[in-house]
Design a protein around this motif. Structure first.
Motif, PDB file in Angstrom:
ATOM      1  N   MET A  95      37.287  41.756  34.756  1.00 40.97           N
ATOM      2  CA  MET A  95      36.782  41.476  36.100  1.00 40.97           C
ATOM      3  C   MET A  95      37.881  40.939  37.003  1.00 40.97           C
ATOM      4  O   MET A  95      37.943  41.237  38.189  1.00 40.97           O
ATOM      5  N   ALA A  96      38.818  40.146  36.413  1.00 34.69           N
ATOM      6  CA  ALA A  96      39.902  39.565  37.216  1.00 34.69           C
ATOM      7  C   ALA A  96      40.725  40.649  37.895  1.00 34.69           C
ATOM      8  O   ALA A  96      41.101  40.529  39.066  1.00 34.69           O
ATOM      9  N   ASP A  97      41.004  41.748  37.154  1.00 33.36           N
ATOM     10  CA  ASP A  97      41.767  42.845  37.741  1.00 33.36           C
ATOM     11  C   ASP A  97      41.019  43.475  38.904  1.00 33.36           C
ATOM     12  O   ASP A  97      41.605  43.825  39.931  1.00 33.36           O
ATOM     13  N   PHE A  98      39.710  43.622  38.751  1.00 38.08           N
ATOM     14  CA  PHE A  98      38.914  44.200  39.829  1.00 38.08           C
ATOM     15  C   PHE A  98      38.911  43.289  41.049  1.00 38.08           C
ATOM     16  O   PHE A  98      38.958  43.768  42.185  1.00 38.08           O
ATOM     17  N   ILE A  99      38.864  41.997  40.839  1.00 34.32           N
ATOM     18  CA  ILE A  99      38.875  41.059  41.968  1.00 34.32           C
ATOM     19  C   ILE A  99      40.180  41.173  42.745  1.00 34.32           C
ATOM     20  O   ILE A  99      40.184  41.241  43.982  1.00 34.32           O
ATOM     21  N   LYS A 100      41.313  41.217  42.037  1.00 36.10           N
ATOM     22  CA  LYS A 100      42.613  41.339  42.703  1.00 36.10           C
ATOM     23  C   LYS A 100      42.680  42.629  43.517  1.00 36.10           C
ATOM     24  O   LYS A 100      43.165  42.644  44.658  1.00 36.10           O
ATOM     25  N   ASN A 101      42.230  43.724  42.910  1.00 37.35           N
ATOM     26  CA  ASN A 101      42.270  45.007  43.605  1.00 37.35           C
ATOM     27  C   ASN A 101      41.263  45.065  44.739  1.00 37.35           C
ATOM     28  O   ASN A 101      41.519  45.704  45.762  1.00 37.35           O
ATOM     29  N   LYS A 102      40.133  44.407  44.566  1.00 39.80           N
ATOM     30  CA  LYS A 102      39.147  44.337  45.643  1.00 39.80           C
ATOM     31  C   LYS A 102      39.754  43.661  46.864  1.00 39.80           C
ATOM     32  O   LYS A 102      39.591  44.131  48.001  1.00 39.80           O
ATOM     33  N   GLU A 103      40.467  42.566  46.653  1.00 37.05           N
ATOM     34  CA  GLU A 103      41.067  41.822  47.763  1.00 37.05           C
ATOM     35  C   GLU A 103      42.092  42.669  48.506  1.00 37.05           C
ATOM     36  O   GLU A 103      42.150  42.662  49.741  1.00 37.05           O
ATOM     37  N   TYR A 104      42.895  43.428  47.765  1.00 35.84           N
ATOM     38  CA  TYR A 104      43.880  44.281  48.439  1.00 35.84           C
ATOM     39  C   TYR A 104      43.195  45.443  49.155  1.00 35.84           C
ATOM     40  O   TYR A 104      43.576  45.806  50.278  1.00 35.84           O
ATOM     41  N   PHE A 105      42.170  46.003  48.525  1.00 37.62           N
ATOM     42  CA  PHE A 105      41.394  47.075  49.155  1.00 37.62           C
ATOM     43  C   PHE A 105      40.828  46.606  50.493  1.00 37.62           C
ATOM     44  O   PHE A 105      40.920  47.307  51.508  1.00 37.62           O
ATOM     45  N   SER A 151      49.366  44.678  54.191  1.00 37.33           N
ATOM     46  CA  SER A 151      50.278  44.135  53.184  1.00 37.33           C
ATOM     47  C   SER A 151      50.716  45.227  52.221  1.00 37.33           C
ATOM     48  O   SER A 151      49.964  46.175  51.955  1.00 37.33           O
ATOM     49  N   PRO A 152      51.913  45.112  51.665  1.00 40.22           N
ATOM     50  CA  PRO A 152      52.344  46.069  50.633  1.00 40.22           C
ATOM     51  C   PRO A 152      51.536  45.863  49.353  1.00 40.22           C
ATOM     52  O   PRO A 152      50.911  44.811  49.162  1.00 40.22           O
ATOM     53  N   LEU A 153      51.548  46.840  48.480  1.00 42.07           N
ATOM     54  CA  LEU A 153      50.804  46.758  47.231  1.00 42.07           C
ATOM     55  C   LEU A 153      51.343  45.629  46.368  1.00 42.07           C
ATOM     56  O   LEU A 153      52.525  45.613  46.030  1.00 42.07           O
ATOM     57  N   PRO A 154      50.515  44.644  45.993  1.00 48.51           N
ATOM     58  CA  PRO A 154      50.970  43.560  45.121  1.00 48.51           C
ATOM     59  C   PRO A 154      51.397  44.107  43.753  1.00 48.51           C
ATOM     60  O   PRO A 154      50.909  45.145  43.306  1.00 48.51           O
ATOM     61  N   SER A 155      52.282  43.406  43.108  1.00 49.94           N
ATOM     62  CA  SER A 155      52.808  43.868  41.827  1.00 49.94           C
ATOM     63  C   SER A 155      51.719  43.968  40.756  1.00 49.94           C
ATOM     64  O   SER A 155      51.826  44.779  39.829  1.00 49.94           O
ATOM     65  N   ASP A 156      50.665  43.158  40.885  1.00 50.22           N
ATOM     66  CA  ASP A 156      49.611  43.173  39.873  1.00 50.22           C
ATOM     67  C   ASP A 156      48.390  43.994  40.293  1.00 50.22           C
ATOM     68  O   ASP A 156      47.336  43.911  39.677  1.00 50.22           O
ATOM     69  N   ALA A 157      48.538  44.794  41.359  1.00 50.50           N
ATOM     70  CA  ALA A 157      47.443  45.653  41.819  1.00 50.50           C
ATOM     71  C   ALA A 157      47.628  47.059  41.274  1.00 50.50           C
ATOM     72  O   ALA A 157      48.721  47.454  40.871  1.00 50.50           O
ATOM     73  N   ASP A 158      46.554  47.818  41.243  1.00 50.00           N
ATOM     74  CA  ASP A 158      46.536  49.158  40.657  1.00 50.00           C
ATOM     75  C   ASP A 158      46.076  50.152  41.713  1.00 50.00           C
ATOM     76  O   ASP A 158      44.919  50.109  42.155  1.00 50.00           O
ATOM     77  N   ALA A 159      46.960  51.054  42.120  1.00 50.56           N
ATOM     78  CA  ALA A 159      46.619  52.034  43.154  1.00 50.56           C
ATOM     79  C   ALA A 159      45.441  52.901  42.732  1.00 50.56           C
ATOM     80  O   ALA A 159      44.627  53.314  43.571  1.00 50.56           O
ATOM     81  N   GLY A 160      45.317  53.161  41.437  1.00 52.82           N
ATOM     82  CA  GLY A 160      44.203  53.966  40.957  1.00 52.82           C
ATOM     83  C   GLY A 160      42.874  53.281  41.174  1.00 52.82           C
ATOM     84  O   GLY A 160      41.881  53.912  41.570  1.00 52.82           O
ATOM     85  N   LEU A 161      42.821  51.968  40.923  1.00 57.29           N
ATOM     86  CA  LEU A 161      41.584  51.224  41.151  1.00 57.29           C
ATOM     87  C   LEU A 161      41.270  51.123  42.639  1.00 57.29           C
ATOM     88  O   LEU A 161      40.106  51.159  43.040  1.00 57.29           O
ATOM     89  N   ILE A 162      42.313  50.988  43.455  1.00 59.48           N
ATOM     90  CA  ILE A 162      42.107  50.965  44.911  1.00 59.48           C
ATOM     91  C   ILE A 162      41.446  52.266  45.352  1.00 59.48           C
ATOM     92  O   ILE A 162      40.505  52.276  46.156  1.00 59.48           O
TER      93      ILE A 162
END
Length: 377
Positions: free
Chosen positions: A1-11, A25-36
């Protein structure tokens, strides 16, 4: 879930940046373009994310290609939808068929460009007595009837045009249905045979439609964005005294206020409490259980849960019996096949019991989410 939260925030950073014209903002290092990308598809925001990627270049080539294709399809669809809307306005008027275009046809003008407000279909409301004549006109354009449930008739013209012809706004079983039976009494006369909702009534209907999606555990980020943009761009023209009075009749006052606040949290960075964060996660990430639509319908009684388990919805059954995509009338036979298979499958009784217990827990979880969101259900 933590990964989804990080990607949700960037999305959300990307969506709000494009919609509001703020810094991306640029893609954070711990974000996943596929999940976005998956979040964009789930929320029907591919075109918005395409424009975000044009500035940030966060997506690898494969995902960028998919986003670009989505944008190009949306642009072509928009052109063809506008032509069809013009044809309907002309021909329904010539045949003296009163009509109201719903939702996206009006709301997409609030977006930076109309393609950003993805519109799968064109929704048009007519009176019951005019359904047959309206259907004939749509068929004359080359549309074919794909589904008729009594309330809506879905017309499709390949490769991507869809018109939903409505004779009422909500199913009879929906508690909001009686209120919206008065839509024609409140509608304003436009040109020809066209009627329009006042902007205040459009706000109420958009909120009610959002609520329907929310309580059916369906995608509702787009109507939340519609509500935010109406608050942002039409605030001087909306009659909020009237809106709040009417929302009170629908028991949606608290839910509406939460949605309004959440829009400002997402798009303008306003502070959100635990309830708004819960609603944000529910809308962007989805319900915290599988088969939420089935759990949502489950009755608390044992008999209700058993019926739900034995006779799932058409949408659920299509996942397991693909023949229903083309021949939905076979649903009763597929129910029988499913029951027959379960009767002779080892451990089926224990599995059914487990499903019933899980359904009960999921139902209670959803009920609590709705309660905290301000929905009486």
């Amino acid at each position: 879930m933590a990964d989804f939260i990080k990607n949700k925030e960037y999305f959300l950073n990307l969506v709000s940046g494009v919609i509001c014209g703020t810094e991306l903002s640029p893609l954070p290092s711990d974000a996943d373009a596929g999940l976005i990308y998956k979040l964009a598809c789930k929320s029907n925001m591919q075109t918005v994310i395409y424009f975000a990627d044009e500035h940030t270049h966060f997506a690898p080539a494969e995902i960028n290609g998919k986003l670009k294709k989505s944008y190009q399809t949306s642009a072509v669809r928009e052109t063809n939808q506008q032509m069809t809307v013009g044809d309907i306005r002309r021909d329904f008027t010539q045949k003296s068929i009163p009509f109201i275009f719903l939702k996206g046809t009006h709301l997409k003008t609030l977006y930076p460009i109309p393609e950003m407000r993805f519109m799968v279909d064109m929704d048009v409301l007519v009176k019951k007595e005019d359904v047959a004549r309206a259907s004939e006109i749509l068929e004359s354009y080359g549309f074919e009837c794909e589904m008729n449930n009594g309330k809506d008739i879905v017309f499709v013209k390949k490769p991507f045009l869809t018109v939903e012809l409505h004779n009422t706004l909500f199913d009879e079983g929906n508690p909001m249905s009686p209120y919206f039976l008065g839509v024609w009494d409140r509608a304003l006369k436009a040109d020809g045979a066209e009627y329009v909702m006042s902007e205040s009534d459009l706000y109420i209907y958009t909120l009610a439609h959002l609520c329907e999606h929310y309580t059916n555990a369906e995608a509702c980020f787009r109507p939340l964005t519609d509500i935010y943009l109406m608050n942002k761009k039409l605030s001087d023209r909306l009659d909020f005294d009237y809106i709040n009075e009417e929302l009170g009749k629908l028991d949606l006052t608290e839910f509406a206020e939460n949605i309004r606040k959440l829009g400002y949290c997402i798009y303008e960075g306003a502070e959100k409490d635990k309830t708004l964060l819960m609603m944000e996660n529910f809308i962007i990430l989805g319900p915290p259980m599988k088969n939420a639509s089935e759990a949502n319908k489950a009755d608390r009684s044992k008999s209700g849960r058993i019926l739900t388990s034995l006779f799932p919805s058409l949408r659920h059954m299509k996942k397991h019996y693909t023949i229903l995509e083309k021949m939905p009338f076979l649903l009763p036979f597929m129910w029988l096949a499913r029951i027959f298979t379960r009767l002779f499958k080892k451990g089926s009784a224990d599995k059914l019991k487990a499903i019933n217990e899980t359904g009960k827990k999921d139902y209670e979880t959803l009920k609590e989410i709705y309660r905290r969101s301000g929905i009486k259900k």
